[in-house]
Design a protein around this motif. Structure first.
Motif, mmCIF file in Angstrom:
data_model
loop_
_atom_site.group_PDB
_atom_site.id
_atom_site.type_symbol
_atom_site.label_atom_id
_atom_site.label_comp_id
_atom_site.label_asym_id
_atom_site.label_seq_id
_atom_site.Cartn_x
_atom_site.Cartn_y
_atom_site.Cartn_z
ATOM 1 N N GLU A 327 0.811 -1.216 0.000
ATOM 2 C CA GLU A 327 0.000 0.000 0.000
ATOM 3 C C GLU A 327 0.848 1.272 0.000
ATOM 4 O O GLU A 327 0.396 2.314 -0.464
ATOM 5 N N ASN A 329 3.219 1.873 -1.821
ATOM 6 C CA ASN A 329 3.512 2.223 -3.212
ATOM 7 C C ASN A 329 2.233 2.759 -3.866
ATOM 8 O O ASN A 329 1.273 2.031 -4.071
ATOM 9 N N TRP A 330 2.245 4.051 -4.168
ATOM 10 C CA TRP A 330 1.061 4.751 -4.702
ATOM 11 C C TRP A 330 0.548 4.117 -5.994
ATOM 12 O O TRP A 330 -0.607 4.248 -6.371
ATOM 13 N N LYS A 331 1.426 3.422 -6.708
ATOM 14 C CA LYS A 331 1.060 2.834 -8.007
ATOM 15 C C LYS A 331 0.465 1.436 -7.867
ATOM 16 O O LYS A 331 -0.102 0.910 -8.821
ATOM 17 N N ASP A 332 0.612 0.832 -6.737
ATOM 18 C CA ASP A 332 0.128 -0.555 -6.600
ATOM 19 C C ASP A 332 -1.387 -0.578 -6.545
ATOM 20 O O ASP A 332 -2.001 0.233 -5.862
ATOM 21 N N ASP A 333 -1.969 -1.518 -7.252
ATOM 22 C CA ASP A 333 -3.421 -1.565 -7.311
ATOM 23 C C ASP A 333 -3.905 -2.934 -7.766
ATOM 24 O O ASP A 333 -3.672 -3.342 -8.898
ATOM 25 N N ASN A 336 -5.851 -3.446 -11.069
ATOM 26 C CA ASN A 336 -5.172 -3.599 -12.364
ATOM 27 C C ASN A 336 -4.970 -5.048 -12.765
ATOM 28 O O ASN A 336 -4.667 -5.342 -13.926
ATOM 29 N N ARG A 556 -6.703 6.408 -9.141
ATOM 30 C CA ARG A 556 -6.490 5.418 -10.211
ATOM 31 C C ARG A 556 -6.305 6.101 -11.563
ATOM 32 O O ARG A 556 -6.496 5.499 -12.620
ATOM 33 N N THR A 562 -2.673 4.976 -10.078
ATOM 34 C CA THR A 562 -2.286 3.594 -10.377
ATOM 35 C C THR A 562 -2.391 3.260 -11.858
ATOM 36 O O THR A 562 -1.992 2.181 -12.280
#
Ligand code: GCU
Length: 680
Positions: A327, A329-333, A336, A556, A562
């Motif tokens: 979490e 990491n702002w890009k983790d999602d 996706n 997102r 993300t």
């Protein structure tokens, strides 16, 4: 009344008034081409039973034509052979039917035997609702796959089941008594469901034991007369954990041979087996990635095995890697994951593989953006996965009528390549990308409870599922009212009350759980029941809200977040990319904003949270009062059992309201303008 529960909407309750309507229905049923185990035979019997119940009239069933008016039921081929006039019948597709009540002789003609049965149920539904208007109609399904999935464990428990133990399994074997199994098949046939996966997607390989294969044969025998084909979930590692091989690698010769052998044995027991459902490389389940093989290679392993038998493989797109999600990491999602895993595999799947996609990218939340994967599977057959079992939606202790939620998804236009691409009518119908094999699966999880789902009112969701899978443009209120008349009778107060409550229920549930696309805010650590907003962050499953002291929501966007919004076709991607063009109900799904962000209503996000929670709980509080109007109109048992649940819901909605409001009040330190929250 227990009997009423078991019959669901197929009660065939006597119409009120005297028997003046009896004469409208002919005195004989002619069931063409019927043998005792065929759907046409069952259709004749069902018709006889229904007419007896609804009108109190005894009719004969024969297979020879009779003098005078009759109800003729049969396939189009049999109808033609018997000299029936087929010129007026529009083209029927697989499972479609023709119903003609204009003349003295009533015609119910199916393209195949299932179609005959569906036509008979439609006719009985009209009679059961006291509807004697003349109809001439032909109807065909929007898609060929209309399945249900049971998440039944071999030990008899049911994952996310809220209605008692399994009707299929106990103590690691299939049940000996299949009475409930055929009763379930009857309900499914009446809503035109044509396939069922009987065991949990988190599959136990013991389903493949000789004893259980024989048992599956009995289950299939019980369901076949109703036109419901049986399939099973597989565990990818079975060749090793059950078969004793040293590997379960999907390209290994011994593994291929093992699955071929197992599949052949299964088809000996279940010659018309529908196919397999596979959950691989998800939530700890084994899969082809373990061997550095692609998901397509994994799916094709099974596709090859069932192909000679005419079976298909439903391969789930619910694949994500929770181990590497972080979490901070702002890009983790996690949202996706499905497109990331499947996008490049389009074209690699065999033609009898159907990728089964949950309606949203996360997991059956109260509000989700539609899965963008539907736009990417252009050469791959696809099906949508819905949930009738209310896992995140109150577990049948709360009334939540789901079709309005499903329709948000089914009606969504993904605008693939700038062209109309509505998920239901264009994509799942197969029309947009020219596919034969498409459709619907719903996780249902009925159990031994006498109401099937644990709650009388929850059955409207199962009923509506079948109708929407047949025709996603069907109106959710019409469906609900048909169901209500069949289940509780046609009294206007009953119809009005159940309609109002049901149509208010999903918006209310969203109001007192998670708003603006923030997800359900339930206890994510296990039960998925009751409020637990703090569990929605810092969990390893990637179901996050990113709530802190000043702001909330998953960014997102492509430009700053993300990147999930970019998984949609360009028109839709652009819409979700900016706050201004994102529909407000999905604001926090796509954007991270301060609690003080002002909505179109003029309220801030945090004030909306407070207001919505109070409004939702207030609506829930009105349910018992609304239902109380039905005292004396509904039999005491169903009246009381439903009232009990609604009173519980009203109370639990207050628990939800307070838990969520207090939680956000505490972390934001922003007062409720109306001074309800945090003041006591
Ligand atoms: C959800 C659900 C699980 C289920 C999983 C799946 O996570 O809570 O019980 O196994 O979905 O659909 O595979």
């Amino acid at each position: 009344a227990a009997e009423d529960g078991l019959n669901g909407w197929l009660r065939y309750a006597r119409l009120p008034g005297n028997n003046t309507k009896q004469a409208i229905v002919p005195s004989s049923i002619v069931a063409l081409n019927s043998t005792e185990t065929s759907p046409v035979y069952v259709a004749g019997q069902e018709l006889q039973k229904g007419i007896k119940g609804i009108l109190g009239k005894t009719v004969d069933v024969t297979s020879e034509s009779v003098d005078g008016p009759s109800i003729v039921v049969g396939t189009i081929d049999a109808f033609t052979a018997a000299g029936g006039d087929t010129d007026v019948i529009p083209e029927l597709e697989e499972d479609g039917f023709w119903l003609n009540t204009e003349g003295d002789t009533i015609e119910i003609v199916g393209q195949n035997e299932c179609g005959v049965l569906y036509g008979v149920f439609e006719y009985l539904s009209l009679l059961g609702q006291g509807n004697f208007t003349k109809v001439t109609k032909a109807t065909n399904p929007s898609a060929s796959i209309r399945w249900v999935n049971q998440w039944d464990n071999m030990d008899g428990t049911i994952e996310r089941g809220f209605a008692g133990l399994s009707i299929f399994f106990e103590k690691n074997v299939t049940v000996a008594n299949t009475t409930r199994v055929s009763e379930y098949a009857r309900l499914l046939a009446s809503i035109r469901v044509n396939g069922i996966i009987v065991n949990n997607v988190n599959a136990n390989p013991i389903i493949l034991s000789d004893e259980n294969m024989a048992g599956l044969g009995r289950i299939a025998d019980a369901m076949r007369p109703w036109g419901v084909r049986v399939g099973i979930s597989l565990n990818f590692a079975s060749p090793q954990t059950f078969g004793g091989l040293s590997t379960f690698g999907p390209l290994d010769e011994s593994v291929i041979a093992w699955w071929g052998d197992i599949t052949n044995k299964l088809y000996e027991k279940v010659p018309d087996m529908a196919g397999y459902l596979v959950k691989a490389n998800s939530e700890g389940q084994p899969g082809p990635l373990t061997y550095n093989r692609t998901l397509a290679e994994g799916a094709n392993l099974f596709a090859n095995a069932v192909k000679p038998h005419g079976g298909i493989v439903m391969f789930r797109a619910f694949v994500y890697d929770s181990v590497n999600l972080n979490e901070s990491n702002w890009k983790d999602d996690r949202a996706n994951a499905a497109v990331d895993f499947f996008r490049d595999l389009d074209g690699d799947f065999d033609d009898n593989v159907v990728v089964q996609v949950k309606y949203g990218p996360i997991d059956f939340q109260v509000r989700e953006a539609p899965s963008p994967l539907f736009a990417h599977l252009q050469q791959t057959a696809s099906a949508i996965e819905l949930q009738v079992t209310q896992e995140y939606l109150g577990q049948q202790c709360h009334l939540v009528y789901l079709p309005p939620l499903w329709k948000q998804i089914l009606n969504f236009d993904l605008r693939v390549d700038g062209e109309k691409s509505v998920i239901g009518t264009d994509i799942l119908s197969g029309k947009r990308f020219g596919k034969e094999l498409t459709g619907y699966a719903a996780v249902v999880n009925v159990g031994h409870n006498a109401t099937w789902l644990g709650s009388h009112l929850a059955m409207s969701n199962l009923y509506a599922y079948g109708w929407l899978a047949w025709d996603p443009t069907d109106n959710e209120v019409t469906i609900l009212q048909d169901w209500t008349r069949l289940t509780f009778g046609s009294d206007k107060t009953i119809i009005d009350t159940i309609t109002k409550m049901s149509m208010e229920s999903w918006p209310a549930y969203e109001n007192y759980t998670g708003n603006l696309g923030i997800q359900t805010l339930t206890d994510i650590t296990g039960p998925h029941y009751g409020p637990n907003p703090q569990s929605m962050d810092n969990n390893p499953w990637g179901q996050w809200t990113r709530a802190d002291a000043t702001s909330i929501g998953m960014d997102r966007t492509v430009w700053n977040g993300t990147g999930f919004a970019g998984q949609y076709p360009s028109e839709i991607a652009a819409q979700f990319e900016t706050i201004e063009t994102t529909p407000e109900e999905l604001l926090l799904w796509f954007h991270h904003v301060p609690y003080t962000h002002v909505l179109s209503t003029g309220a801030t996000v945090i004030q909306h949270f407070y207001d919505a929670h109070y409004a939702g709980a207030e609506t829930a509080a009105s349910f018992p009062t609304q239902w109380a109007k039905l005292v004396g109109l509904v039999d005491p048992q169903r009246f009381d059992e439903t009232l009990f649940r609604l009173m519980y819901q009203a109370g639990h909605a207050i628990v939800w309201r307070d838990a969520i409001s207090q939680f956000y009040h505490n972390i934001s330190s922003i007062a409720d303008e109306r001074a309800r929250v945090g003041s006591h």
